[in-house]
Design an enzyme around this catalytic site. Structure first.
Site, PDB file in Angstrom:
ATOM      1  N   ARG A  69      -0.653   3.991   4.284  1.00 44.14           N
ATOM      2  CA  ARG A  69       0.173   4.530   3.126  1.00 44.14           C
ATOM      3  C   ARG A  69       1.294   3.871   2.891  1.00 44.14           C
ATOM      4  NH1 ARG A  69      -1.112   8.932   6.666  1.00 44.14           N
ATOM      5  NH2 ARG A  69      -2.445  10.468   5.825  1.00 44.14           N
ATOM      6  N   LYS A  93       1.761  10.841   8.805  1.00 44.91           N
ATOM      7  CA  LYS A  93       2.463  12.242   8.586  1.00 44.91           C
ATOM      8  C   LYS A  93       2.171  13.101   9.998  1.00 44.91           C
ATOM      9  CE  LYS A  93       0.557  12.395   3.934  1.00 44.91           C
ATOM     10  NZ  LYS A  93      -0.429  13.195   2.874  1.00 44.91           N
ATOM     11  N   HIS A 163      -1.922   3.501  -3.206  1.00 41.03           N
ATOM     12  CA  HIS A 163      -3.064   4.406  -2.846  1.00 41.03           C
ATOM     13  C   HIS A 163      -4.548   3.903  -3.221  1.00 41.03           C
ATOM     14  CE1 HIS A 163      -4.800   8.273  -1.294  1.00 41.03           C
ATOM     15  NE2 HIS A 163      -5.728   8.157  -2.523  1.00 41.03           N
ATOM     16  N   ARG A 166      -5.386   1.662  -0.599  1.00 36.82           N
ATOM     17  CA  ARG A 166      -5.832   2.319   0.453  1.00 36.82           C
ATOM     18  C   ARG A 166      -7.464   2.873   0.120  1.00 36.82           C
ATOM     19  NH1 ARG A 166      -4.026   5.731   4.651  1.00 36.82           N
ATOM     20  NH2 ARG A 166      -4.684   8.017   4.629  1.00 36.82           N
ATOM     21  N   HIS A 189      -6.043  10.294   8.894  1.00 39.08           N
ATOM     22  CA  HIS A 189      -6.429  11.606   8.518  1.00 39.08           C
ATOM     23  C   HIS A 189      -6.669  12.609   9.554  1.00 39.08           C
ATOM     24  CE1 HIS A 189      -8.314   9.939   4.508  1.00 39.08           C
ATOM     25  NE2 HIS A 189      -7.080  10.126   4.505  1.00 39.08           N
ATOM     26  N   TYR A 198     -14.328   9.460   0.282  1.00 39.34           N
ATOM     27  CA  TYR A 198     -14.185   8.000  -0.166  1.00 39.34           C
ATOM     28  C   TYR A 198     -16.001   7.629   0.026  1.00 39.34           C
ATOM     29  CZ  TYR A 198      -9.272   7.661   0.553  1.00 39.34           C
ATOM     30  OH  TYR A 198      -8.174   7.717   0.464  1.00 39.34           O
TER      31      TYR A 198
END
Length: 217
Positions: A69, A93, A163, A166, A189, A198
């Site tokens: 990110r 995150k 993004h 990514r 994730h 994806y």
């Protein structure tokens, strides 16, 4: 074309190193107390032009080569990069840490940046930040988004966001045969469902290949 654009030019495209006012003004990089570069009023071409080009080249290589990110890329410190193993330590995150490999093109961009680029932009407030803004502070994510957009225009490609790079990294990994769980780990994730978004491009290409090659298609 986008990732290689800084290597083909001698100056940054107009607006690539300029950004609008960041809603938070200045901030801190990660939890290390490193001053973040203000996103407002950073003029294009400010700072040594060769150093800025080397910085932009590394930013693009990292975003596409690792799929991180934009906030994760800007939060990297020099010590987060293991050059011997070509692995970068990313704080994602929720404070989750992961190790992400990167390839030879990114290593070359990193070598050039650390040797010739970062020292030229280094300032008292740089701290341990890997990517620096034109004034020496930690590169701000808002400014980084403008850099990507500026180089997309210079390369003559449709509008691309960090993004989007990514997304491309994830899609190309899956199309190349990477395991979905491995891609989940690389992207950071927490849920496999996030990674599965994806797969639709790969399925479409598989369907096209099937229609072209199968006698019963």
């Amino acid at each position: 074309a986008l990732v290689e654009a800084p290597s083909r030019q001698r100056r940054s495209p107009p607006g690539a190193d300029r950004s609008t006012v960041h809603p938070e003004g200045t901030g801190l990089g990660r939890d290390h107390g490193t001053a973040a570069e203000p996103a407002s009023g950073e003029p294009a071409g400010d700072g040594p032009p060769d150093a800025v080009l080397l910085r932009d080249r590394l930013l693009l290589e990292l975003l596409y080569g690792t799929g991180v990110r934009i906030s994760e890329a800007c939060g990297l410190d020099v010590s987060d990069v293991d050059q011997a193993r070509r692995v970068v330590r990313v704080l994602g995150k929720g404070g989750r840490e992961r190790a992400v490999p990167y390839g030879v093109p990114a290593q070359r961009a990193l070598d050039a940046w650390l040797r010739d680029g970062r020292p030229a932009l280094l300032a008292p407030g740089s701290g341990r930040a890997l990517l620096l803004g034109a004034r020496g502070g930690r590169l701000n994510p808002t400014t980084a988004r403008r850099i990507v957009s500026g180089w997309a225009g210079a390369a003559g490609v449709p509008r691309v966001t960090p993004h989007g790079l990514r997304h491309s990294a994830a899609t190309h990994l899956l199309e190349g045969g990477a395991d979905l769980r491995a891609v989940q780990e690389l992207l950071g994730h927490s849920s496999l469902a996030s990674t599965q978004i994806y797969t639709h491009v790969s399925v479409e290409r598989l369907r096209a290949a099937y229609r072209q090659a199968h006698p019963r298609a």
